[in-house]
Design a protein around this motif. Structure first.
Motif, mmCIF file in Angstrom:
data_model
loop_
_atom_site.group_PDB
_atom_site.id
_atom_site.type_symbol
_atom_site.label_atom_id
_atom_site.label_comp_id
_atom_site.label_asym_id
_atom_site.label_seq_id
_atom_site.Cartn_x
_atom_site.Cartn_y
_atom_site.Cartn_z
ATOM 1 N N LEU A 131 1.021 -5.327 -14.524
ATOM 2 C CA LEU A 131 1.429 -4.514 -13.380
ATOM 3 C C LEU A 131 0.479 -3.341 -13.185
ATOM 4 N N ALA A 132 -0.001 -3.172 -11.966
ATOM 5 C CA ALA A 132 -0.921 -2.081 -11.658
ATOM 6 C C ALA A 132 -0.178 -0.747 -11.685
ATOM 7 N N PRO A 133 -0.889 0.375 -11.897
ATOM 8 C CA PRO A 133 -0.250 1.698 -11.868
ATOM 9 C C PRO A 133 0.403 1.957 -10.517
ATOM 10 N N LEU A 134 1.391 2.824 -10.505
ATOM 11 C CA LEU A 134 2.105 3.136 -9.266
ATOM 12 C C LEU A 134 1.179 3.769 -8.235
ATOM 13 N N ASN A 135 0.299 4.640 -8.691
ATOM 14 C CA ASN A 135 -0.575 5.373 -7.768
ATOM 15 C C ASN A 135 -2.000 4.826 -7.803
ATOM 16 N N SER A 136 -2.114 3.517 -7.776
ATOM 17 C CA SER A 136 -3.441 2.907 -7.764
ATOM 18 C C SER A 136 -4.180 3.291 -6.488
#
Length: 320
Positions: A131-136
């Protein structure tokens, strides 16, 4: 895996008594960011290397079903998608990787395998996509469409209140941006079934970063009810399923020495993590025990009354 086998053997014995309330066996969902060590943790728990180093799948999930099977010797491996069975790990592993290579890389397909043996617990592990970071900072629409797809996959698996959630986080990650922690909070708001695993602490150099991890471990920042476990994921591990002396090198890692210390706190071993997971499963399982006991008592009373009736009928039967 003995840490879990005693518990699941207990469930098998209990399941042999017919009940109206369904019994379930433990399921562990592993989620985290890409490169955090999710798949390595899965292999560490299994004690077998299924995938090459730096393996990053684009499947909806990889599910491994461990099944206690007393009617066989050794191990049986099966790719449930193709219904192919193997008695040795090497051809199984080769075929598994070939099969994964034929699948779509758009998070639309899953792989389910089973490992049966008298030596394994009845347990399911699910490796979810990274899962990518929330603030990508990525602005590509296709990327965010993929993340939306991943969320649906994760929700499908972890919304079940009988599934344990293991959040794997690299010590390099910004925990405030962790999508894994965000989803765990969303689908387990009481934090009853979420455990954190922090990897790659040994790679930190800055004292400020080490201080941040210390606050997290101590429960000051991003607290979880069952806390976090530190795992060093860069050592080699012995392949317990293959049953030989091969030592499988894994750059992502596996088991660690309990002699290692971080802030005078030992780095946790896989065995320690499994014991902790078992305790949480035992705690949650206790919630259904009162209903089971009431059902057992009612059945026992009915059986006793039926037996008394049968005995009475025999006494009153006419003599020819």
């Amino acid at each position: 895996m003995q840490e879990f086998k005693n518990f699941t053997d207990f469930l098998i014995d209990l399941k042999s008594i017919q009940t109206k309330k369904p019994l379930y066996f433990p399921k562990i969902a592993i989620l985290g960011s890409p490169g955090s060590g999710k798949t390595s943790l899965l292999q560490s728990i299994l004690g077998v290397k299924l995938f090459p180093d730096n393996f990053a799948h684009k499947l909806s999930y990889v599910e491994v079903q461990l099944k206690t099977a007393d009617n066989i010797s050794g191990y049986t491996f099966e790719i449930l998608n193709t219904q192919e069975k193997f008695r040795e790990i090497r051809p199984f592993r080769s075929r598994l990787l070939d099969f994964i290579g034929t699948l779509s890389s758009s998070y639309e397909e899953s792989v389910t395998i089973s490992i049966s043996s008298p030596n394994v617990p009845h347990l399911t592990l699910v490796d979810l996509p990274g899962l990518a970071p929330l603030n990508s900072e990525i602005t590509d629409d296709a990327f965010w469409e993929q993340e939306s797809t991943k969320k649906k996959i994760v929700k499908k698996i972890i919304k079940d209140d009988k599934t344990m959630i293991v959040c794997v986080l690299s010590a390099h990650d910004n925990f405030a941006d962790s999508r894994a922690l965000e989803y765990a909070r969303e689908y387990d708001p009481q934090k009853e079934r979420t455990i954190g695993v922090i990897t790659k602490y040994d790679q930190l150099e800055a004292e400020s970063q080490k201080g941040e991890i210390k606050r997290i471990i101590n429960g000051t920042d991003f607290p979880l009810k069952h806390g976090y476990n530190l795992l060093s994921l860069h050592t080699s591990f012995r392949n317990t399923i293959e049953g030989d002396d091969e030592v499988v090198e894994n750059t992502e890692g596996d088991q660690v020495s309990s002699a290692a210390h971080v802030y005078k706190r030992r780095i946790d071993s896989i065995e320690f993590l499994l014991i902790k997971l078992r305790k949480v499963f035992c705690f949650t399982f206790r919630t259904i025990l009162p209903g089971l006991f009431n059902e057992f008592q009612a059945k026992a009373k009915a059986y006793e009354e039926e037996l008394e009736e049968l005995e009475a009928e025999e006494e009153e039967a006419p003599i020819d």
